[in-house]
Design an enzyme around this catalytic site. Sequence first.
Site, PDB file in Angstrom:
ATOM      1  CG  ASP A  71     -70.183 -68.569  50.004  1.00  0.00           C
ATOM      2  OD1 ASP A  71     -69.610 -67.628  50.589  1.00  0.00           O
ATOM      3  OD2 ASP A  71     -70.373 -68.579  48.772  1.00  0.00           O
ATOM      4  CG  HIS A  72     -65.097 -68.429  51.465  1.00  0.00           C
ATOM      5  ND1 HIS A  72     -66.041 -67.818  52.267  1.00  0.00           N
ATOM      6  CD2 HIS A  72     -64.510 -67.453  50.759  1.00  0.00           C
ATOM      7  CE1 HIS A  72     -66.024 -66.511  52.039  1.00  0.00           C
ATOM      8  NE2 HIS A  72     -65.114 -66.264  51.134  1.00  0.00           N
ATOM      9  N   GLY A  73     -66.169 -72.894  52.052  1.00  0.00           N
ATOM     10  CA  GLY A  73     -65.768 -74.278  52.281  1.00  0.00           C
ATOM     11  C   GLY A  73     -66.085 -75.221  51.139  1.00  0.00           C
ATOM     12  CE1 TYR A  94     -68.669 -61.129  42.683  1.00  0.00           C
ATOM     13  CE2 TYR A  94     -69.781 -63.252  42.745  1.00  0.00           C
ATOM     14  CZ  TYR A  94     -69.282 -62.137  43.392  1.00  0.00           C
ATOM     15  OH  TYR A  94     -69.406 -62.056  44.752  1.00  0.00           O
ATOM     16  CE  LYS A 134     -70.247 -60.973  47.488  1.00  0.00           C
ATOM     17  NZ  LYS A 134     -70.020 -62.098  48.426  1.00  0.00           N
ATOM     18  N   GLY A 190     -65.748 -58.640  48.400  1.00  0.00           N
ATOM     19  CA  GLY A 190     -64.420 -58.334  48.905  1.00  0.00           C
ATOM     20  C   GLY A 190     -63.300 -58.765  47.983  1.00  0.00           C
ATOM     21  N   GLY A 191     -63.559 -59.795  47.188  1.00  0.00           N
ATOM     22  CA  GLY A 191     -62.535 -60.267  46.267  1.00  0.00           C
ATOM     23  C   GLY A 191     -61.393 -60.984  46.963  1.00  0.00           C
ATOM     24  N   GLY A 248     -66.068 -61.528  52.757  1.00  0.00           N
ATOM     25  CA  GLY A 248     -65.783 -62.719  53.540  1.00  0.00           C
ATOM     26  C   GLY A 248     -64.372 -62.800  54.079  1.00  0.00           C
ATOM     27  NE  ARG A 249     -61.340 -65.853  50.075  1.00  0.00           N
ATOM     28  CZ  ARG A 249     -60.882 -66.218  48.877  1.00  0.00           C
ATOM     29  NH1 ARG A 249     -59.875 -67.059  48.794  1.00  0.00           N
ATOM     30  NH2 ARG A 249     -61.435 -65.754  47.779  1.00  0.00           N
TER      31      ARG A 249
END
Length: 265
Positions: free
Chosen positions: A26-28, A146, A177, A202-203, A230-231
Amino acid sequence: MYLGKKVRLERIINRDNGRTIIVPMDHGVTIGAVDGLVDMRETVNDMAIGGADAVLMHKGLVRCSHRSAGKDIGLIVHLSASTALSPMGNTKTLVGTVEEGIKHGADCVSVHVNLGDPNERLMLADLGKVAEACDNWHMPLLAMVYARGPQVPNSYDAKVVAHCARVGVELGADIVKVPYTGDIESFADVVGGCCVPVVIAGGELMDSTRQLLQMVHDSVKAGGAGVSIGRNVFQHPRRIELVRAMRALVHDNADVEQALAIVGE
């Protein structure tokens, strides 16, 4: 009693051990088309080949990533967003609905909440609304929670992370999460206060594959239900092998050395 939620959960969580490997993409919306998320079909296909249980993305990317062949993989549609261009980037806004998730074939939907943000109350209200809709439609809900705000000196503090997890479960999430707290003992306390599966984020990009796999191993040993990373996964130079290694840790109780050998390191 309808079994819709149970059936959908079993598409993304292994019914034999209650664990999962989720790869968020979902980073986009937040930071743009980063490496690894340009050819979505290729990336999703690699995650499926590696053995990930589910991928997570915004509704518009479903059409860009659907494959008509290959190994099946679970789909989580993300419903909230913000951009790094905003002066209030930690305030997430709902940009989708549970009904849209159903139309796109989702097995689960997700919502992001940042506790401590000046607009925390709005995000909590959104989480509550989505949780109600998920119950009405028998759709599983993943809450990414978070602690990010002016009164949060350390978002990885065990008590803070445990609070985040507790907020998620108390407001209706089926999976929560949160960040990993850094050690097995403190993360076991986080998991112990949460009666639904807890997966780790993952951070930022990590320095080494060993560091990543050690974190995955330790979180599972603490009682965690797996990962939502993700990354550090889709940008890894050997990402298929990395997913296989994480699968060995999460689903087969391998040790870190065995997982590193799968990656080829």
